[in-house]
Design a protein around this motif. Structure first.
Motif, PDB file in Angstrom:
ATOM      1  N   SER A   1       0.862  -1.179   0.000  1.00 19.00           N
ATOM      2  CA  SER A   1       0.000   0.000   0.000  1.00 19.00           C
ATOM      3  C   SER A   1       0.902   1.235   0.000  1.00 19.00           C
ATOM      4  N   VAL A   2       0.290   2.384  -0.243  1.00 14.88           N
ATOM      5  CA  VAL A   2       1.051   3.638  -0.305  1.00 14.88           C
ATOM      6  C   VAL A   2       0.682   4.493   0.900  1.00 14.88           C
ATOM      7  N   GLY A   3       1.713   4.981   1.589  1.00 17.29           N
ATOM      8  CA  GLY A   3       1.491   5.861   2.731  1.00 17.29           C
ATOM      9  C   GLY A   3       1.757   7.310   2.356  1.00 17.29           C
ATOM     10  N   VAL A   4       0.863   8.183   2.786  1.00 15.38           N
ATOM     11  CA  VAL A   4       0.993   9.616   2.516  1.00 15.38           C
ATOM     12  C   VAL A   4       0.845  10.359   3.829  1.00 15.38           C
ATOM     13  N   MET A   5       1.679  11.369   4.059  1.00 17.60           N
ATOM     14  CA  MET A   5       1.576  12.172   5.269  1.00 17.60           C
ATOM     15  C   MET A   5       1.877  13.620   4.952  1.00 17.60           C
ATOM     16  N   ILE A   6       1.204  14.492   5.649  1.00 16.09           N
ATOM     17  CA  ILE A   6       1.446  15.920   5.505  1.00 16.09           C
ATOM     18  C   ILE A   6       1.199  16.567   6.854  1.00 16.09           C
ATOM     19  N   GLY A   7       1.933  17.621   7.176  1.00 14.36           N
ATOM     20  CA  GLY A   7       1.772  18.221   8.497  1.00 14.36           C
ATOM     21  C   GLY A   7       2.279  19.644   8.543  1.00 14.36           C
ATOM     22  N   ASP A   8       2.010  20.281   9.665  1.00 14.20           N
ATOM     23  CA  ASP A   8       2.373  21.683   9.860  1.00 14.20           C
ATOM     24  C   ASP A   8       2.711  21.898  11.329  1.00 14.20           C
ATOM     25  N   VAL A   9       3.991  22.147  11.607  1.00 14.71           N
ATOM     26  CA  VAL A   9       4.435  22.455  12.958  1.00 14.71           C
ATOM     27  C   VAL A   9       4.261  23.953  13.189  1.00 14.71           C
ATOM     28  N   GLY A  10       3.674  24.329  14.313  1.00 14.98           N
ATOM     29  CA  GLY A  10       3.466  25.734  14.610  1.00 14.98           C
ATOM     30  C   GLY A  10       4.775  26.493  14.730  1.00 14.98           C
ATOM     31  N   GLY A  11       4.805  27.728  14.205  1.00  9.67           N
ATOM     32  CA  GLY A  11       5.995  28.559  14.308  1.00  9.67           C
ATOM     33  C   GLY A  11       6.669  28.795  12.976  1.00  9.67           C
ATOM     34  N   HIS A  12       7.540  29.802  12.926  1.00  9.75           N
ATOM     35  CA  HIS A  12       8.266  30.155  11.708  1.00  9.75           C
ATOM     36  C   HIS A  12       9.703  30.514  12.072  1.00  9.75           C
ATOM     37  N   ASP A  13      10.429  29.530  12.559  1.00 10.52           N
ATOM     38  CA  ASP A  13      11.805  29.791  12.954  1.00 10.52           C
ATOM     39  C   ASP A  13      12.583  28.477  12.896  1.00 10.52           C
ATOM     40  N   LEU A  14      13.831  28.524  13.343  1.00  9.12           N
ATOM     41  CA  LEU A  14      14.656  27.318  13.321  1.00  9.12           C
ATOM     42  C   LEU A  14      14.066  26.208  14.181  1.00  9.12           C
ATOM     43  N   ARG A  15      13.443  26.599  15.295  1.00  8.05           N
ATOM     44  CA  ARG A  15      12.846  25.584  16.173  1.00  8.05           C
ATOM     45  C   ARG A  15      11.725  24.849  15.432  1.00  8.05           C
ATOM     46  N   ALA A  16      10.912  25.586  14.674  1.00  5.05           N
ATOM     47  CA  ALA A  16       9.837  24.939  13.924  1.00  5.05           C
ATOM     48  C   ALA A  16      10.410  24.000  12.866  1.00  5.05           C
TER      49      ALA A  16
END
Length: 439
Positions: free
Chosen positions: A249-264
């Motif tokens: 089967s095919v696995g797909v993932m997408i995500g968004d970590v909060g923040g806009h910096d090196l830590r994110a």
């Protein structure tokens, strides 16, 4: 009191007229206002970090400081022999139209004189200068000129040209002094913008290296794209991934970590790597993988709140079936073979990093042959001036208009024409379902 009955003013010779006193006071006031204008101009230029904006701001600011009608900034070629860029301001639409098709000046004539003799230059009559080569056809009539070199780290970066004061008077020494002072600040602003661009590009390259190239997922076709935010700080936490699982089967993932910096960006890399390992290793539904990821991150890492969508596309009894679970993420978009669209709304679940005790539901949907699944992050559709539903509707329309394209071109088109405001980074992943049944 003198013999005429007028009081004596300290510092003024007898017989000095009040007109002269007023003229001197006005001169002092004008000088103070000009100095204040210079300080404000330096601050305004120093705030900019985009080089193209800095260069144009230098021209328009110099024009304002001396009341010039026309302004230009010529950027020197690396060889130092001619201009590689010429930024103008003050031309009317008609004047620009008259110059359409005319090549920008490369540094001959009086402009070339300033390149090879970078001392400030003031001219009362441009055509009478020995180096003058005349103006091209359609060029507005210009008589006076004030030219000042701009240097960065001791090297000449370019020349600032001003022509024709609005009051009709020639440029004077005061104009020259204030533009020379502005040029000094301009050199620092240009260097800052160049350094920032280097750091920004390095950060963007670093983030792109963290994201995978979508590999061969045959018999599925797939493509993905990542775009950084338009804001000066371009780092973000959006990510995607796709892989063939051990059961084919095919696995797909997408995500968004909060923040806009090196830590994110670091948290994004950590979460994506863990999720890929868990997804590949475990034979559990997507909800179980997300639950284990949430527990692992809670116990071993300190990451910001993260949204994610995890999906498996696997063989069903008569075709392909999508099984997915969401952690507070936007729903996938399904585009059918007849160009019908449907957002797969379902219980979204909590984002990662909120609570590990809440159950995560799974969802199932049969996929029509030849359909396209679109996974994306909120930067693609969010705009502060519009409800999120408007952005989703606009995305569906864009997707339908470009679904016939090969998937790499489809995701590029969606990223180029995104309904969002561009202030957030965005990730898009498209998966095209095979026309035939599973083998």
């Amino acid at each position: 009191m003198n013999g005429g009955g007028q009081p004596e003013v300290p510092g003024l010779r007898p017989g000095t007229g009040l007109e002269q006193v007023g003229a001197r006071l006005r001169a002092v006031t004008d000088a103070n206002e000009r100095l204040q204008g210079l300080l404000e101009a330096v601050l305004a230029i120093s705030r900019e970090l985009d080089l193209s904006v800095v260069l144009r701001r230098i021209v328009t600011t110099a024009m304002e400081l001396v009341g010039a009608r026309y302004g230009a900034l010529g950027v020197l070629h690396e060889s130092g022999e001619h201009l590689k860029e010429f930024i103008t301001a003050g031309l009317t639409e008609d004047e620009r139209a008259a110059l359409s098709g005319v090549e920008f000046p490369h540094g001959r004539g009086v402009l070339g004189h300033l390149i090879h003799h970078p001392e400030p230059l003031r001219l009362l009559d441009i055509p009478s200068h020995p180096a003058s080569a005349g103006f091209p056809p359609g060029h507005p009539r210009m008589r006076t000129l004030l030219g000042v070199a701009i240097s960065v780290r001791g090297e000449i970066y370019g020349d600032l040209y001003l022509s024709e004061r609005e009051d009709g008077r020639p440029f004077d020494r005061g104009d020259e002094d204030i533009v020379v002072a502005l040029a000094g600040a301009a050199g620092i602003a240009i260097e800052n913008a160049r350094l920032f661009a280097q750091v920004r590009d390095s950060a963007e390259t670093f983030q792109r290296l963290l994201l995978p190239t979508v590999s061969d997922l045959g018999p599925f076709a797939a493509a993905a794209v990542y775009r950084p935010a338009a804001e000066p700080n371009r780092l973000g936490g959006d990510w995607y991934d796709a892989l063939v699982l051990p059961d084919d089967s095919v696995g797909v993932m997408i995500g968004d970590v909060g923040g806009h910096d090196l830590r994110a960006a670091a948290a994004m890399a950590q979460a994506r790597s863990m999720l890929r390992a868990l997804f590949y290793d475990r034979r559990t539904p997507p909800s179980g993988v997300l639950t284990q990821l949430d527990r692992t991150l809670h116990a071993t890492a300190d990451i910001p709140v993260t949204t994610a969508c995890l999906a498996r596309v696997e063989p069903g009894e008569s075709g392909w079936v999508l099984r997915w679970s969401s952690a507070g993420h936007l729903p996938p978009l399904l585009i059918g073979p007849e160009l019908e669209t449907e957002y797969l709304y379902a219980e979204p679940g909590l984002p990662l990093g909120v609570s590990t005790g809440e159950p995560r539901p799974d969802h199932t949907r049969e996929l029509p042959p030849g359909s396209v699944l679109l996974f994306f992050t909120d930067g693609l559709v969010e705009h502060p001036a519009h409800p999120i539903d408007e952005g989703l509707a606009a995305l569906a329309g864009l997707a339908v208009a470009h679904t016939s394209l090969p998937l790499p071109e489809l995701v590029q088109a969606l990223a180029d024409r995104h309904p969002g405001d561009g202030r957030d980074d965005m990730a898009v992943l498209a998966l095209r379902v095979p026309l035939g049944p599973p083998a």
